[in-house]
Design a protein around this motif. Structure first.
Motif, PDB file in Angstrom:
ATOM      1  N   TYR A  23       0.821  -1.211   0.000  1.00 63.20           N
ATOM      2  CA  TYR A  23       0.000   0.000   0.000  1.00 63.20           C
ATOM      3  C   TYR A  23       0.853   1.258   0.000  1.00 63.20           C
ATOM      4  O   TYR A  23       2.026   1.223   0.376  1.00 63.20           O
ATOM      5  CB  TYR A  23      -0.930   0.002   1.218  1.00 63.20           C
ATOM      6  CG  TYR A  23      -2.024  -1.029   1.108  1.00 63.20           C
ATOM      7  CD1 TYR A  23      -3.172  -0.777   0.374  1.00 63.20           C
ATOM      8  CD2 TYR A  23      -1.893  -2.265   1.736  1.00 63.20           C
ATOM      9  CE1 TYR A  23      -4.168  -1.730   0.262  1.00 63.20           C
ATOM     10  CE2 TYR A  23      -2.886  -3.223   1.627  1.00 63.20           C
ATOM     11  CZ  TYR A  23      -4.029  -2.945   0.892  1.00 63.20           C
ATOM     12  OH  TYR A  23      -5.006  -3.890   0.779  1.00 63.20           O
ATOM     13  N   ARG A  24       0.231   2.368  -0.421  1.00 59.57           N
ATOM     14  CA  ARG A  24       0.903   3.659  -0.509  1.00 59.57           C
ATOM     15  C   ARG A  24       0.010   4.747   0.114  1.00 59.57           C
ATOM     16  O   ARG A  24      -1.183   4.544   0.307  1.00 59.57           O
ATOM     17  CB  ARG A  24       1.175   4.043  -1.977  1.00 59.57           C
ATOM     18  CG  ARG A  24       1.991   3.030  -2.751  1.00 59.57           C
ATOM     19  CD  ARG A  24       3.449   3.011  -2.278  1.00 59.57           C
ATOM     20  NE  ARG A  24       4.215   1.965  -2.941  1.00 59.57           N
ATOM     21  CZ  ARG A  24       4.555   0.817  -2.373  1.00 59.57           C
ATOM     22  NH1 ARG A  24       4.171   0.530  -1.147  1.00 59.57           N
ATOM     23  NH2 ARG A  24       5.275  -0.081  -3.020  1.00 59.57           N
ATOM     24  N   VAL A  25       0.585   5.916   0.344  1.00 60.63           N
ATOM     25  CA  VAL A  25      -0.171   7.075   0.828  1.00 60.63           C
ATOM     26  C   VAL A  25      -1.299   7.363  -0.160  1.00 60.63           C
ATOM     27  O   VAL A  25      -1.127   7.238  -1.378  1.00 60.63           O
ATOM     28  CB  VAL A  25       0.755   8.300   0.983  1.00 60.63           C
ATOM     29  CG1 VAL A  25      -0.053   9.579   1.225  1.00 60.63           C
ATOM     30  CG2 VAL A  25       1.750   8.080   2.113  1.00 60.63           C
ATOM     31  N   ILE A  64      -5.056   6.177   3.742  1.00 60.63           N
ATOM     32  CA  ILE A  64      -3.705   6.148   4.302  1.00 60.63           C
ATOM     33  C   ILE A  64      -3.091   7.540   4.199  1.00 60.63           C
ATOM     34  O   ILE A  64      -2.986   8.104   3.107  1.00 60.63           O
ATOM     35  CB  ILE A  64      -2.827   5.101   3.596  1.00 60.63           C
ATOM     36  CG1 ILE A  64      -3.404   3.701   3.819  1.00 60.63           C
ATOM     37  CG2 ILE A  64      -1.380   5.189   4.097  1.00 60.63           C
ATOM     38  CD1 ILE A  64      -2.671   2.588   3.090  1.00 60.63           C
ATOM     39  N   LEU A  65      -2.689   8.082   5.342  1.00 64.61           N
ATOM     40  CA  LEU A  65      -2.075   9.407   5.411  1.00 64.61           C
ATOM     41  C   LEU A  65      -0.558   9.323   5.457  1.00 64.61           C
ATOM     42  O   LEU A  65       0.136  10.145   4.863  1.00 64.61           O
ATOM     43  CB  LEU A  65      -2.571  10.163   6.651  1.00 64.61           C
ATOM     44  CG  LEU A  65      -4.081  10.357   6.765  1.00 64.61           C
ATOM     45  CD1 LEU A  65      -4.429  11.035   8.086  1.00 64.61           C
ATOM     46  CD2 LEU A  65      -4.611  11.153   5.592  1.00 64.61           C
ATOM     47  N   GLU A  66      -0.059   8.350   6.226  1.00 67.86           N
ATOM     48  CA  GLU A  66       1.386   8.121   6.364  1.00 67.86           C
ATOM     49  C   GLU A  66       1.606   6.629   6.442  1.00 67.86           C
ATOM     50  O   GLU A  66       0.806   5.914   7.041  1.00 67.86           O
ATOM     51  CB  GLU A  66       1.925   8.744   7.656  1.00 67.86           C
ATOM     52  CG  GLU A  66       1.784  10.229   7.774  1.00 67.86           C
ATOM     53  CD  GLU A  66       2.174  10.744   9.162  1.00 67.86           C
ATOM     54  OE1 GLU A  66       2.800   9.992   9.950  1.00 67.86           O
ATOM     55  OE2 GLU A  66       1.830  11.896   9.467  1.00 67.86           O
ATOM     56  N   ILE A  67       2.703   6.171   5.854  1.00 68.63           N
ATOM     57  CA  ILE A  67       2.979   4.733   5.903  1.00 68.63           C
ATOM     58  C   ILE A  67       4.487   4.496   5.913  1.00 68.63           C
ATOM     59  O   ILE A  67       5.236   5.152   5.195  1.00 68.63           O
ATOM     60  CB  ILE A  67       2.299   4.005   4.718  1.00 68.63           C
ATOM     61  CG1 ILE A  67       2.357   2.498   4.880  1.00 68.63           C
ATOM     62  CG2 ILE A  67       2.842   4.470   3.397  1.00 68.63           C
ATOM     63  CD1 ILE A  67       1.447   1.743   3.929  1.00 68.63           C
ATOM     64  N   THR A  68       4.921   3.600   6.798  1.00 74.47           N
ATOM     65  CA  THR A  68       6.307   3.139   6.842  1.00 74.47           C
ATOM     66  C   THR A  68       6.257   1.622   6.986  1.00 74.47           C
ATOM     67  O   THR A  68       5.174   1.038   7.016  1.00 74.47           O
ATOM     68  CB  THR A  68       7.082   3.746   8.042  1.00 74.47           C
ATOM     69  OG1 THR A  68       6.572   3.182   9.253  1.00 74.47           O
ATOM     70  CG2 THR A  68       6.974   5.267   8.078  1.00 74.47           C
ATOM     71  N   THR A  69       7.393   1.011   7.142  1.00 73.26           N
ATOM     72  CA  THR A  69       7.404  -0.446   7.312  1.00 73.26           C
ATOM     73  C   THR A  69       6.857  -0.871   8.670  1.00 73.26           C
ATOM     74  O   THR A  69       6.499  -2.024   8.855  1.00 73.26           O
ATOM     75  CB  THR A  69       8.832  -1.002   7.151  1.00 73.26           C
ATOM     76  OG1 THR A  69       9.691  -0.333   8.074  1.00 73.26           O
ATOM     77  CG2 THR A  69       9.333  -0.803   5.733  1.00 73.26           C
ATOM     78  N   VAL A  70       6.784   0.074   9.623  1.00 72.11           N
ATOM     79  CA  VAL A  70       6.339  -0.276  10.976  1.00 72.11           C
ATOM     80  C   VAL A  70       5.122   0.510  11.466  1.00 72.11           C
ATOM     81  O   VAL A  70       4.680   0.321  12.604  1.00 72.11           O
ATOM     82  CB  VAL A  70       7.492  -0.120  11.999  1.00 72.11           C
ATOM     83  CG1 VAL A  70       8.600  -1.114  11.704  1.00 72.11           C
ATOM     84  CG2 VAL A  70       8.007   1.306  12.023  1.00 72.11           C
TER      85      VAL A  70
END
Length: 115
Positions: free
Chosen positions: A48-50, A98-104
Motif C-alpha cells: 500500500y501507498r499514501v 492512508i495518510l502516512e505509511i512506513t514499514t512499521v
C-alpha cells in the motif's frame, strides 16, 4: 448568600450519556471521522501507498479491520472504535485513507461513506 447560608454551592451539569451496545445509537452518531494508527499490522501493508483507500469492516473475531485490494493492513483500536463498531453493526459503511505509511506504522483517516 444564594446557598441559604449553608456554605455549600449546589451545581448541576447535564451529562451526555453515550448509548450502550444494547441501546443502539442514532444515525447522526454514526457521522464520525478520526485519525489513528493501525494496530496489528499485516504483511500486505507493504503493498500500500499514501492516499490508498481501505474499507473498514469487522472480521470474524470481532476486530475492526482496514483492508483493500492487497489484503488486510491492520486493526483499528482507537477511542472511537466502540462507536464505529456499533455503526458498522447497523450497516453503515466506512473507509480509511492512508495518510502516512512506513514499514512499521500506518496512519489512517477513518470516515463514513455516505450513500
Amino acid at each position: 448568600m444564594k446557598d441559604g447560608g449553608t456554605g455549600k454551592a449546589n451545581y448541576t451539569k447535564s451529562l451526555a450519556v453515550k448509548p450502550s451496545l444494547s441501546g443502539g445509537i442514532g444515525s447522526e452518531d454514526c457521522n464520525i471521522a478520526f485519525t489513528t494508527y493501525l494496530q496489528k499490522l499485516q504483511p500486505a501493508l507493504a503493498d500500500y501507498r499514501v492516499d490508498d483507500v481501505l474499507i473498514v469492516d469487522i472480521d470474524s473475531s470481532g476486530n475492526v479491520i482496514a483492508s483493500g485490494k492487497h489484503g488486510i493492513c491492520g486493526t483499528i483500536a482507537a477511542p472511537e472504535t466502540l462507536q464505529l463498531k456499533q455503526c458498522l453493526d447497523q450497516g453503515k459503511k466506512y473507509k480509511s485513507t492512508i495518510l502516512e505509511i512506513t514499514t512499521v506504522s500506518c496512519k489512517v483517516r477513518v470516515r463514513r461513506l455516505l450513500s
